[in-house]
Design a protein around this motif. Structure first.
Motif, short mmCIF file in Angstrom:
data_model
loop_
_atom_site.label_atom_id
_atom_site.label_comp_id
_atom_site.label_asym_id
_atom_site.label_seq_id
_atom_site.Cartn_x
_atom_site.Cartn_y
_atom_site.Cartn_z
N UNK A 3 15.97 39.58 -10.38
CA UNK A 3 16.24 38.00 -9.84
C UNK A 3 14.90 37.21 -9.47
N UNK A 4 15.03 36.30 -9.26
CA UNK A 4 13.62 35.70 -9.08
C UNK A 4 13.38 35.14 -7.63
N UNK A 5 13.86 36.27 -6.75
CA UNK A 5 13.79 36.02 -5.26
C UNK A 5 12.25 36.28 -5.06
N UNK A 6 11.89 35.78 -3.87
CA UNK A 6 10.49 35.77 -3.40
C UNK A 6 9.61 35.35 -4.37
N UNK A 7 9.67 34.38 -5.18
CA UNK A 7 8.89 33.63 -6.13
C UNK A 7 8.92 32.27 -6.20
N UNK A 8 7.87 31.61 -6.13
CA UNK A 8 7.86 30.14 -5.88
C UNK A 8 7.98 29.54 -7.24
N UNK A 9 8.33 28.19 -7.31
CA UNK A 9 8.07 27.60 -8.84
C UNK A 9 7.01 27.58 -9.36
N UNK A 10 5.98 27.44 -8.41
CA UNK A 10 4.77 27.59 -9.13
C UNK A 10 4.18 28.97 -9.46
N UNK A 11 4.55 30.02 -8.82
CA UNK A 11 4.25 31.28 -9.26
C UNK A 11 5.08 31.64 -10.62
N UNK A 12 6.33 31.30 -10.62
CA UNK A 12 6.85 31.51 -11.90
C UNK A 12 6.21 30.79 -12.93
N UNK A 13 6.10 29.66 -12.81
CA UNK A 13 5.37 28.78 -14.17
C UNK A 13 3.97 29.58 -14.37
N UNK A 14 3.24 29.94 -13.40
CA UNK A 14 1.90 30.67 -13.70
C UNK A 14 2.32 31.87 -14.40
N UNK A 15 3.32 32.70 -14.16
CA UNK A 15 3.78 33.88 -14.74
C UNK A 15 3.81 33.70 -16.28
N UNK A 16 4.96 32.70 -16.37
CA UNK A 16 5.41 32.44 -17.97
C UNK A 16 4.13 31.76 -18.69
N UNK A 17 3.44 31.12 -17.93
CA UNK A 17 2.35 30.59 -18.74
C UNK A 17 1.38 31.46 -19.26
N UNK A 18 1.27 32.67 -18.56
CA UNK A 18 0.35 33.79 -19.01
C UNK A 18 1.06 34.60 -20.17
N UNK A 19 2.33 34.68 -20.01
CA UNK A 19 3.19 35.55 -20.79
C UNK A 19 3.29 34.85 -21.95
N UNK A 20 3.13 33.63 -22.07
CA UNK A 20 3.74 32.77 -23.35
C UNK A 20 2.09 32.16 -23.78
N UNK A 21 1.31 32.44 -23.41
CA UNK A 21 -0.26 31.97 -23.67
C UNK A 21 -0.26 32.25 -25.25
#
Length: 76
Positions: A3-21
C-alpha cells in the motif's frame, strides 16, 4: 500486500521520479494552469507538484496533491 500508507504525496513523487529518471515518457511538471510554465516544468524545471506522462495522444499532467490518498488501495 503493498500500500501507499505512511507515504506523503511529495515522498511518492520523489520516489517515482528516481525510478523513472531518464524515461522519455515521464517528467516532473507543475500544476500551474499556465501552459508555458507547464511546458517548462515538463522539461525539468518543475516545482515537484505534478508529474507528466507522455504518450502518443499527448502529454497528461497529474497533480500530486491528494494523489496518495485517492490511490491508496491494497495491492495483492
Amino acid at each position: 500486500a503493498g500500500t501507499l500508507k505512511n507515504v506523503s504525496d511529495q515522498q511518492w513523487l520523489e520516489n517515482i521520479s528516481k525510478v523513472h529518471a531518464g524515461s522519455p515518457y515521464f517528467a516532473l511538471g507543475s500544476n500551474n494552469s499556465d501552459n508555458k510554465s507547464g511546458a517548462a516544468a515538463a522539461k525539468g524545471g518543475g516545482t515537484g507538484t505534478a508529474f507528466v506522462i507522455r504518450h502518443y495522444a499527448g502529454d497528461v499532467t497529474y497533480k500530486v496533491s491528494g494523489f496518495v490518498q485517492k490511490n491508496n488501495d491494497t495491492v495483492y
